[in-house]
Write a protein that holds these residues in place. Sequence first.
Motif, PDB file in Angstrom:
ATOM      1  N   LYS A  17      29.109  30.941  32.666  1.00 41.71           N
ATOM      2  CA  LYS A  17      28.207  30.568  33.760  1.00 41.71           C
ATOM      3  C   LYS A  17      28.581  31.276  35.062  1.00 41.71           C
ATOM      4  CE  LYS A  17      27.381  25.963  31.811  1.00 41.71           C
ATOM      5  NZ  LYS A  17      27.506  24.489  32.034  1.00 41.71           N
ATOM      6  N   LEU A  18      29.770  31.862  35.102  1.00 40.07           N
ATOM      7  CA  LEU A  18      30.247  32.550  36.291  1.00 40.07           C
ATOM      8  C   LEU A  18      30.259  34.056  36.046  1.00 40.07           C
ATOM      9  CD1 LEU A  18      33.249  30.202  37.188  1.00 40.07           C
ATOM     10  CD2 LEU A  18      30.950  30.199  38.196  1.00 40.07           C
ATOM     11  N   PRO A  19      30.220  34.864  37.118  1.00 41.59           N
ATOM     12  CA  PRO A  19      30.224  36.320  36.939  1.00 41.59           C
ATOM     13  C   PRO A  19      31.437  36.782  36.134  1.00 41.59           C
ATOM     14  CG  PRO A  19      29.684  35.758  39.211  1.00 41.59           C
ATOM     15  CD  PRO A  19      30.115  34.476  38.544  1.00 41.59           C
ATOM     16  N   LEU A  20      31.184  37.483  35.041  1.00 41.76           N
ATOM     17  CA  LEU A  20      32.271  37.929  34.171  1.00 41.76           C
ATOM     18  C   LEU A  20      33.165  38.947  34.867  1.00 41.76           C
ATOM     19  CD1 LEU A  20      30.373  38.297  30.778  1.00 41.76           C
ATOM     20  CD2 LEU A  20      31.978  36.498  31.429  1.00 41.76           C
ATOM     21  N   ARG A  21      32.556  39.835  35.670  1.00 34.15           N
ATOM     22  CA  ARG A  21      33.357  40.886  36.322  1.00 34.15           C
ATOM     23  C   ARG A  21      34.429  40.282  37.235  1.00 34.15           C
ATOM     24  NH1 ARG A  21      28.441  40.878  38.907  1.00 34.15           N
ATOM     25  NH2 ARG A  21      28.487  40.435  41.157  1.00 34.15           N
ATOM     26  N   ASP A  22      34.087  39.166  37.906  1.00 33.11           N
ATOM     27  CA  ASP A  22      35.055  38.540  38.811  1.00 33.11           C
ATOM     28  C   ASP A  22      36.206  37.916  38.033  1.00 33.11           C
ATOM     29  OD1 ASP A  22      33.407  39.279  40.877  1.00 33.11           O
ATOM     30  OD2 ASP A  22      32.471  37.303  41.098  1.00 33.11           O
ATOM     31  N   GLN A  23      35.888  37.272  36.911  1.00 32.57           N
ATOM     32  CA  GLN A  23      36.927  36.650  36.095  1.00 32.57           C
ATOM     33  C   GLN A  23      37.836  37.699  35.458  1.00 32.57           C
ATOM     34  OE1 GLN A  23      35.464  33.135  33.666  1.00 32.57           O
ATOM     35  NE2 GLN A  23      33.498  33.990  34.304  1.00 32.57           N
ATOM     36  N   ILE A  24      37.229  38.783  34.967  1.00 35.50           N
ATOM     37  CA  ILE A  24      38.013  39.839  34.329  1.00 35.50           C
ATOM     38  C   ILE A  24      38.859  40.570  35.368  1.00 35.50           C
ATOM     39  CG2 ILE A  24      37.857  42.010  33.031  1.00 35.50           C
ATOM     40  CD1 ILE A  24      35.238  40.833  31.807  1.00 35.50           C
ATOM     41  N   TYR A  25      38.294  40.775  36.541  1.00 33.58           N
ATOM     42  CA  TYR A  25      39.058  41.374  37.643  1.00 33.58           C
ATOM     43  C   TYR A  25      40.306  40.553  37.931  1.00 33.58           C
ATOM     44  CZ  TYR A  25      40.331  41.531  42.606  1.00 33.58           C
ATOM     45  OH  TYR A  25      41.041  41.540  43.777  1.00 33.58           O
ATOM     46  N   ARG A  60      34.487  47.506  33.152  1.00 31.46           N
ATOM     47  CA  ARG A  60      34.470  48.723  33.974  1.00 31.46           C
ATOM     48  C   ARG A  60      34.355  48.358  35.453  1.00 31.46           C
ATOM     49  NH1 ARG A  60      29.949  50.684  32.426  1.00 31.46           N
ATOM     50  NH2 ARG A  60      30.750  51.640  30.516  1.00 31.46           N
ATOM     51  N   GLU A  61      33.528  47.372  35.775  1.00 33.70           N
ATOM     52  CA  GLU A  61      33.365  46.960  37.169  1.00 33.70           C
ATOM     53  C   GLU A  61      34.664  46.373  37.724  1.00 33.70           C
ATOM     54  OE1 GLU A  61      30.125  44.259  36.779  1.00 33.70           O
ATOM     55  OE2 GLU A  61      28.588  45.815  36.976  1.00 33.70           O
ATOM     56  N   ALA A  62      35.358  45.610  36.888  1.00 39.65           N
ATOM     57  CA  ALA A  62      36.631  45.019  37.311  1.00 39.65           C
ATOM     58  C   ALA A  62      37.675  46.097  37.542  1.00 39.65           C
ATOM     59  CB  ALA A  62      37.117  44.021  36.266  1.00 39.65           C
ATOM     60  N   VAL A  63      37.739  47.073  36.642  1.00 38.73           N
ATOM     61  CA  VAL A  63      38.703  48.161  36.769  1.00 38.73           C
ATOM     62  C   VAL A  63      38.404  48.996  38.013  1.00 38.73           C
ATOM     63  CG1 VAL A  63      39.452  50.343  35.733  1.00 38.73           C
ATOM     64  CG2 VAL A  63      39.289  48.272  34.329  1.00 38.73           C
ATOM     65  N   LYS A  64      37.127  49.221  38.303  1.00 38.70           N
ATOM     66  CA  LYS A  64      36.751  49.974  39.513  1.00 38.70           C
ATOM     67  C   LYS A  64      37.247  49.243  40.760  1.00 38.70           C
ATOM     68  CE  LYS A  64      34.454  52.807  42.262  1.00 38.70           C
ATOM     69  NZ  LYS A  64      34.593  52.119  43.553  1.00 38.70           N
ATOM     70  N   ARG A  65      37.103  47.956  40.777  1.00 43.47           N
ATOM     71  CA  ARG A  65      37.553  47.156  41.922  1.00 43.47           C
ATOM     72  C   ARG A  65      39.070  47.242  42.080  1.00 43.47           C
ATOM     73  NH1 ARG A  65      35.840  40.814  42.340  1.00 43.47           N
ATOM     74  NH2 ARG A  65      36.998  40.239  44.244  1.00 43.47           N
ATOM     75  N   LEU A  66      39.782  47.196  40.963  1.00 42.96           N
ATOM     76  CA  LEU A  66      41.245  47.301  40.992  1.00 42.96           C
ATOM     77  C   LEU A  66      41.687  48.706  41.384  1.00 42.96           C
ATOM     78  CD1 LEU A  66      41.912  45.195  37.802  1.00 42.96           C
ATOM     79  CD2 LEU A  66      42.636  44.592  40.115  1.00 42.96           C
ATOM     80  N   SER A  67      40.896  49.691  41.022  1.00 44.48           N
ATOM     81  CA  SER A  67      41.179  51.056  41.441  1.00 44.48           C
ATOM     82  C   SER A  67      41.035  51.194  42.950  1.00 44.48           C
ATOM     83  CB  SER A  67      40.234  52.024  40.726  1.00 44.48           C
ATOM     84  OG  SER A  67      40.409  53.345  41.193  1.00 44.48           O
ATOM     85  N   ASP A  68      40.016  50.545  43.506  1.00 37.98           N
ATOM     86  CA  ASP A  68      39.807  50.568  44.956  1.00 37.98           C
ATOM     87  C   ASP A  68      40.979  49.921  45.696  1.00 37.98           C
ATOM     88  OD1 ASP A  68      37.370  51.796  44.574  1.00 37.98           O
ATOM     89  OD2 ASP A  68      36.199  49.949  44.761  1.00 37.98           O
ATOM     90  N   GLU A  69      41.636  48.958  45.046  1.00 35.17           N
ATOM     91  CA  GLU A  69      42.782  48.272  45.650  1.00 35.17           C
ATOM     92  C   GLU A  69      44.096  49.018  45.415  1.00 35.17           C
ATOM     93  OE1 GLU A  69      43.085  44.141  44.620  1.00 35.17           O
ATOM     94  OE2 GLU A  69      40.958  43.765  44.989  1.00 35.17           O
ATOM     95  N   GLY A  70      44.047  50.097  44.639  1.00 37.09           N
ATOM     96  CA  GLY A  70      45.246  50.888  44.402  1.00 37.09           C
ATOM     97  C   GLY A  70      46.145  50.361  43.306  1.00 37.09           C
ATOM     98  N   LEU A  71      45.657  49.422  42.499  1.00 37.61           N
ATOM     99  CA  LEU A  71      46.468  48.861  41.423  1.00 37.61           C
ATOM    100  C   LEU A  71      46.306  49.627  40.121  1.00 37.61           C
ATOM    101  CD1 LEU A  71      45.978  45.027  42.033  1.00 37.61           C
ATOM    102  CD2 LEU A  71      47.957  46.446  42.621  1.00 37.61           C
ATOM    103  N   ILE A  72      45.201  50.334  39.983  1.00 36.06           N
ATOM    104  CA  ILE A  72      44.918  51.099  38.774  1.00 36.06           C
ATOM    105  C   ILE A  72      44.447  52.487  39.181  1.00 36.06           C
ATOM    106  CG2 ILE A  72      43.221  51.335  36.896  1.00 36.06           C
ATOM    107  CD1 ILE A  72      43.489  48.388  36.365  1.00 36.06           C
ATOM    108  N   ASN A  73      44.896  53.492  38.452  1.00 34.52           N
ATOM    109  CA  ASN A  73      44.447  54.871  38.672  1.00 34.52           C
ATOM    110  C   ASN A  73      43.517  55.284  37.536  1.00 34.52           C
ATOM    111  OD1 ASN A  73      46.014  55.211  41.012  1.00 34.52           O
ATOM    112  ND2 ASN A  73      47.807  55.802  39.813  1.00 34.52           N
ATOM    113  N   VAL A  74      42.378  55.809  37.900  1.00 40.34           N
ATOM    114  CA  VAL A  74      41.399  56.268  36.909  1.00 40.34           C
ATOM    115  C   VAL A  74      41.302  57.790  37.010  1.00 40.34           C
ATOM    116  CG1 VAL A  74      39.025  56.151  36.105  1.00 40.34           C
ATOM    117  CG2 VAL A  74      40.105  54.112  37.094  1.00 40.34           C
TER     118      VAL A  74
END
Length: 228
Positions: A17-25, A60-74
């Motif tokens: 019921k909640l946005p999946l991208r936010d939970q996965i992020y 993919r959306e969660a990983v992009k957000r984490l990339s923006d925060e500098g926690l993941i490199n793509v």
Amino acid sequence: MVEAPVLQLQLVTLDRKLPLRDQIYQLIRTLVIIGQLRPRQPVNEVEIADQLGVSRTPVREAVKRLSDEGLINVYAKAGTFVADISGSELEEAYIIRKALELESCRRAAEVTTKADTKRLDDIIAAHQTAIHRKRYAEAIRLDDQFHRAIAEINGLSMLWRAVDISKAQMDRGRYLSIPQPGWGEVTIVQHRAIARALGAHDAEAAIEAMGQHLDTSLQNTLSLVDSH
């Protein structure tokens, strides 16, 4: 290349019921911060999606957000990897956090009530118990709760959100540093000094105590990152 970990994400239950991208992020972010996903470890979006039973899009959306925060490199051709813990990024996060939290202390000193002071004291007591029992993940959660409570005294929920995002690299170091003998006890002493100053409506003392606390946290984290 570092071997990918077995994450056992199929055990995680997502709220559809909640946005999946936010939970996965939040899930992947937590795994990076606590070190279950280690620096330079590959992040397999397809595997994560399969284990969680979702399409690749929210992953993919969660990983992009984490990339923006500098926690993941793509990397376009090489793949997706957990970022190293960088000393320069730690110092940058510290600059941002210190500016925000000193202002939070200054404002809180003007409006702290007896109920607020009791709440801070209760958090400190629970934090001390967690350290004594070597429950380090709980200790870190309670440490954050103390700082969040100060922002909430001011009604500045967005301030804490900004701090939480900026301090992610520092948090990774904290999971290395918290087991060091005596460091947790120093944090307790410093938190008490902050709470005491806020309860006395002494903004100058609260700012000084918070500054010393954050300086200590940075130096401890840098020393652990260097040693690793």
